[in-house]
Scaffold this motif. Structure first.
Motif, PDB file in Angstrom:
ATOM      1  N   PHE A 147      48.196  38.069  39.219  1.00  0.00           N
ATOM      2  CA  PHE A 147      48.356  37.022  40.225  1.00  0.00           C
ATOM      3  C   PHE A 147      48.632  37.590  41.586  1.00  0.00           C
ATOM      4  CE2 PHE A 147      49.689  35.094  36.181  1.00  0.00           C
ATOM      5  CZ  PHE A 147      48.671  34.168  36.070  1.00  0.00           C
ATOM      6  N   ASN A 205      48.395  37.741  31.378  1.00  0.00           N
ATOM      7  CA  ASN A 205      48.130  37.790  32.815  1.00  0.00           C
ATOM      8  C   ASN A 205      49.381  38.201  33.590  1.00  0.00           C
ATOM      9  OD1 ASN A 205      45.475  37.044  32.444  1.00  0.00           O
ATOM     10  ND2 ASN A 205      45.827  34.891  32.919  1.00  0.00           N
ATOM     11  N   ILE A 206      50.511  37.696  33.188  1.00  0.00           N
ATOM     12  CA  ILE A 206      51.775  38.057  33.847  1.00  0.00           C
ATOM     13  C   ILE A 206      52.061  39.539  33.640  1.00  0.00           C
ATOM     14  CG2 ILE A 206      54.288  37.721  33.805  1.00  0.00           C
ATOM     15  CD1 ILE A 206      52.886  35.373  35.102  1.00  0.00           C
ATOM     16  N   LYS A 207      51.880  40.012  32.404  1.00  0.00           N
ATOM     17  CA  LYS A 207      52.123  41.419  32.110  1.00  0.00           C
ATOM     18  C   LYS A 207      51.207  42.329  32.923  1.00  0.00           C
ATOM     19  CE  LYS A 207      53.877  41.059  27.403  1.00  0.00           C
ATOM     20  NZ  LYS A 207      53.579  41.324  25.984  1.00  0.00           N
ATOM     21  N   GLN A 208      49.965  41.911  33.117  1.00  0.00           N
ATOM     22  CA  GLN A 208      48.994  42.716  33.841  1.00  0.00           C
ATOM     23  C   GLN A 208      49.048  42.463  35.350  1.00  0.00           C
ATOM     24  OE1 GLN A 208      45.188  41.899  32.056  1.00  0.00           O
ATOM     25  NE2 GLN A 208      45.886  42.472  30.024  1.00  0.00           N
ATOM     26  N   ASP A 209      49.962  41.581  35.746  1.00  0.00           N
ATOM     27  CA  ASP A 209      50.159  41.259  37.168  1.00  0.00           C
ATOM     28  C   ASP A 209      48.843  40.842  37.828  1.00  0.00           C
ATOM     29  OD1 ASP A 209      51.717  40.854  39.394  1.00  0.00           O
ATOM     30  OD2 ASP A 209      51.539  42.926  40.081  1.00  0.00           O
TER      31      ASP A 209
END
Length: 125
Positions: free
Chosen positions: A125, A119-123
């Motif tokens: 948030f 999720n962080i890699k795919q942004d």
């Protein structure tokens, strides 16, 4: 964890308090930077000597490893086996059956961590 919300959607403070207390207890015993790493290493490698364990758990100092092993032994997750019949004395550490009760927790944390990283890699948030 038991739900803190009753069937009508309102919070029950007693349930929340019990759940938070249980989580706090669990984190006190297995929390921190090293404890789960040590437990996982012992479960994967079986019986292991101190120096080998220190190599596997990269970055941990001998002093910290010694303290963490003592804490884990006190809480029933690690068993220390001393082979006094050998010279020099050989000390090995093994995970206990009780530590194996953490497998589902470890797998759930691993799955969540992988998802969170993606999720962080795919942004997202």
């Amino acid at each position: 964890m038991e739900k803190c919300v009753d069937s009508e959607g309102s919070f029950t403070s007693q349930r929340c308090s019990q759940s938070l207390s249980s989580v706090e207890d669990a984190l006190y015993v297995i929390g921190g930077k090293w404890k789960l790493k040590i437990i996982i290493a012992l479960q994967e490698h079986g019986s292991i000597r101190f120096n080998e364990l220190q190599r596997i758990v990269a970055g941990i100092s001998a002093r910290v490893l010694s303290n963490e092993l003592k804490d884990l032994e006190l809480n029933g997750f690690v068993k220390r086996i001393v082979h006094a019949e050998q010279t020099p004395v050989v000390v090995e550490y093994i995970s206990t059956d009780y530590s194996k009760t953490l497998r589902d927790v470890i797998m759930a944390l691993s799955d969540w961590g992988r998802t969170h990283k993606n999720n962080i890699k795919q942004d997202l948030f």
